[in-house]
Design a protein around this motif. Structure first.
Motif, PDB file in Angstrom:
ATOM      1  N   GLU A 106      32.233  44.291  46.924  1.00 32.87           N
ATOM      2  CA  GLU A 106      31.795  42.968  47.390  1.00 32.87           C
ATOM      3  C   GLU A 106      30.275  42.820  47.286  1.00 32.87           C
ATOM      4  N   LEU A 107      29.547  43.860  47.681  1.00 38.09           N
ATOM      5  CA  LEU A 107      28.085  43.788  47.669  1.00 38.09           C
ATOM      6  C   LEU A 107      27.498  43.781  46.263  1.00 38.09           C
ATOM      7  N   THR A 108      28.244  44.273  45.293  1.00 38.07           N
ATOM      8  CA  THR A 108      27.744  44.301  43.917  1.00 38.07           C
ATOM      9  C   THR A 108      28.311  43.168  43.068  1.00 38.07           C
ATOM     10  N   GLY A 109      28.949  42.183  43.730  1.00 40.19           N
ATOM     11  CA  GLY A 109      29.435  41.021  43.005  1.00 40.19           C
ATOM     12  C   GLY A 109      30.875  41.108  42.560  1.00 40.19           C
ATOM     13  N   GLY A 110      31.575  42.156  42.941  1.00 38.72           N
ATOM     14  CA  GLY A 110      32.979  42.315  42.581  1.00 38.72           C
ATOM     15  C   GLY A 110      33.882  41.763  43.665  1.00 38.72           C
ATOM     16  N   CYS A 111      35.149  42.114  43.593  1.00 38.99           N
ATOM     17  CA  CYS A 111      36.129  41.653  44.581  1.00 38.99           C
ATOM     18  C   CYS A 111      36.840  42.861  45.184  1.00 38.99           C
ATOM     19  N   GLY A 112      36.661  43.058  46.482  1.00 40.14           N
ATOM     20  CA  GLY A 112      37.304  44.168  47.174  1.00 40.14           C
ATOM     21  C   GLY A 112      38.800  43.999  47.305  1.00 40.14           C
ATOM     22  N   LEU A 113      39.282  42.737  47.326  1.00 37.37           N
ATOM     23  CA  LEU A 113      40.719  42.505  47.480  1.00 37.37           C
ATOM     24  C   LEU A 113      41.511  42.979  46.270  1.00 37.37           C
ATOM     25  N   CYS A 114      41.026  42.671  45.079  1.00 37.72           N
ATOM     26  CA  CYS A 114      41.789  43.064  43.887  1.00 37.72           C
ATOM     27  C   CYS A 114      41.173  44.278  43.193  1.00 37.72           C
ATOM     28  N   GLY A 115      40.040  44.778  43.707  1.00 35.48           N
ATOM     29  CA  GLY A 115      39.437  45.990  43.160  1.00 35.48           C
ATOM     30  C   GLY A 115      38.703  45.793  41.853  1.00 35.48           C
ATOM     31  N   LEU A 116      38.311  44.568  41.555  1.00 38.38           N
ATOM     32  CA  LEU A 116      37.657  44.273  40.279  1.00 38.38           C
ATOM     33  C   LEU A 116      36.144  44.371  40.430  1.00 38.38           C
ATOM     34  N   GLU A 117      35.512  45.095  39.514  1.00 37.91           N
ATOM     35  CA  GLU A 117      34.058  45.188  39.523  1.00 37.91           C
ATOM     36  C   GLU A 117      33.468  43.923  38.922  1.00 37.91           C
ATOM     37  N   ALA A 118      32.189  43.687  39.218  1.00 40.29           N
ATOM     38  CA  ALA A 118      31.537  42.440  38.798  1.00 40.29           C
ATOM     39  C   ALA A 118      31.616  42.216  37.295  1.00 40.29           C
ATOM     40  N   ASP A 119      31.447  43.264  36.517  1.00 38.60           N
ATOM     41  CA  ASP A 119      31.442  43.083  35.060  1.00 38.60           C
ATOM     42  C   ASP A 119      32.841  42.968  34.462  1.00 38.60           C
ATOM     43  N   TRP A 120      33.867  42.967  35.305  1.00 41.15           N
ATOM     44  CA  TRP A 120      35.236  42.787  34.818  1.00 41.15           C
ATOM     45  C   TRP A 120      35.818  41.426  35.214  1.00 41.15           C
ATOM     46  N   MET A 121      34.972  40.564  35.785  1.00 36.16           N
ATOM     47  CA  MET A 121      35.433  39.233  36.158  1.00 36.16           C
ATOM     48  C   MET A 121      35.782  38.450  34.898  1.00 36.16           C
ATOM     49  N   CYS A 122      36.533  37.376  35.058  1.00 39.94           N
ATOM     50  CA  CYS A 122      36.967  36.543  33.936  1.00 39.94           C
ATOM     51  C   CYS A 122      35.753  36.059  33.139  1.00 39.94           C
ATOM     52  N   VAL A 123      35.781  36.220  31.839  1.00 37.60           N
ATOM     53  CA  VAL A 123      34.674  35.812  30.980  1.00 37.60           C
ATOM     54  C   VAL A 123      34.514  34.300  30.993  1.00 37.60           C
ATOM     55  N   ALA A 124      35.605  33.563  31.106  1.00 38.83           N
ATOM     56  CA  ALA A 124      35.557  32.104  31.034  1.00 38.83           C
ATOM     57  C   ALA A 124      35.019  31.463  32.308  1.00 38.83           C
ATOM     58  N   CYS A 125      35.492  31.931  33.478  1.00 36.06           N
ATOM     59  CA  CYS A 125      35.129  31.244  34.725  1.00 36.06           C
ATOM     60  C   CYS A 125      34.361  32.120  35.707  1.00 36.06           C
ATOM     61  N   GLY A 126      34.351  33.436  35.510  1.00 34.40           N
ATOM     62  CA  GLY A 126      33.635  34.333  36.401  1.00 34.40           C
ATOM     63  C   GLY A 126      34.399  34.713  37.656  1.00 34.40           C
ATOM     64  N   ARG A 127      35.651  34.257  37.782  1.00 35.32           N
ATOM     65  CA  ARG A 127      36.445  34.580  38.971  1.00 35.32           C
ATOM     66  C   ARG A 127      37.230  35.872  38.749  1.00 35.32           C
ATOM     67  N   CYS A 128      37.776  36.412  39.856  1.00 37.07           N
ATOM     68  CA  CYS A 128      38.523  37.678  39.807  1.00 37.07           C
ATOM     69  C   CYS A 128      40.012  37.441  39.617  1.00 37.07           C
ATOM     70  N   ASN A 129      40.782  38.498  39.762  1.00 35.15           N
ATOM     71  CA  ASN A 129      42.237  38.430  39.594  1.00 35.15           C
ATOM     72  C   ASN A 129      42.947  37.807  40.787  1.00 35.15           C
ATOM     73  N   CYS A 130      42.226  37.499  41.860  1.00 34.24           N
ATOM     74  CA  CYS A 130      42.842  36.834  43.005  1.00 34.24           C
ATOM     75  C   CYS A 130      43.158  35.374  42.673  1.00 34.24           C
ATOM     76  N   ASP A 131      42.526  34.854  41.646  1.00 36.44           N
ATOM     77  CA  ASP A 131      42.722  33.466  41.228  1.00 36.44           C
ATOM     78  C   ASP A 131      43.588  33.407  39.981  1.00 36.44           C
ATOM     79  N   ARG A 132      44.235  32.260  39.791  1.00 34.46           N
ATOM     80  CA  ARG A 132      44.979  32.016  38.547  1.00 34.46           C
ATOM     81  C   ARG A 132      43.991  31.567  37.482  1.00 34.46           C
TER      82      ARG A 132
END
Length: 114
Positions: free
Chosen positions: A77-103
């Protein structure tokens, strides 16, 4: 003769069930079976119940695991990722910047600039 992970896992589950306990609440069955599987190739296998007790779930062990998971999620969370789905900041969606918690039905991957 070597035994498989599934064989060790089954033995642990049957032994603990015979003792009247839920194997997966009492012990980290997967970790114990994995240890036994790995150990049979390197050393003489430890005595069965010693291994099972080593991987016994205790309130202290559960609390330590919970703390470690909390710290890992907090770091994400502190580095820009998502603790809920375990995604690091640089693995967020390229198109929208959101994590796997979103569709991402509407996301279109940007074309690569060549």
């Amino acid at each position: 003769m070597t035994q498989s992970f599934e064989t060790f896992k089954g033995e642990i589950e049957r032994a603990l069930s015979a003792c009247g306990v839920d194997p997966h609440e009492w012990c980290d069955v997967n970790a114990a079976a994995s240890f036994m599987t790995d150990d049979q190739h390197t050393n003489a296998p430890d005595e069965f119940w010693t291994v099972v007790r080593r991987h016994r779930r205790t309130p202290e062990r559960e609390a330590a695991i919970d703390r470690a998971m909390f710290l890992d999620d907090l770091e994400l969370e502190l580095t820009g990722g998502c603790g809920l789905c375990g995604l690091e900041a640089d693995w967020m969606c390229v198109a929208c910047g959101r994590c796997n918690c979103d569709r991402h039905d509407q996301c279109t991957r940007p074309t690569a600039a060549v």
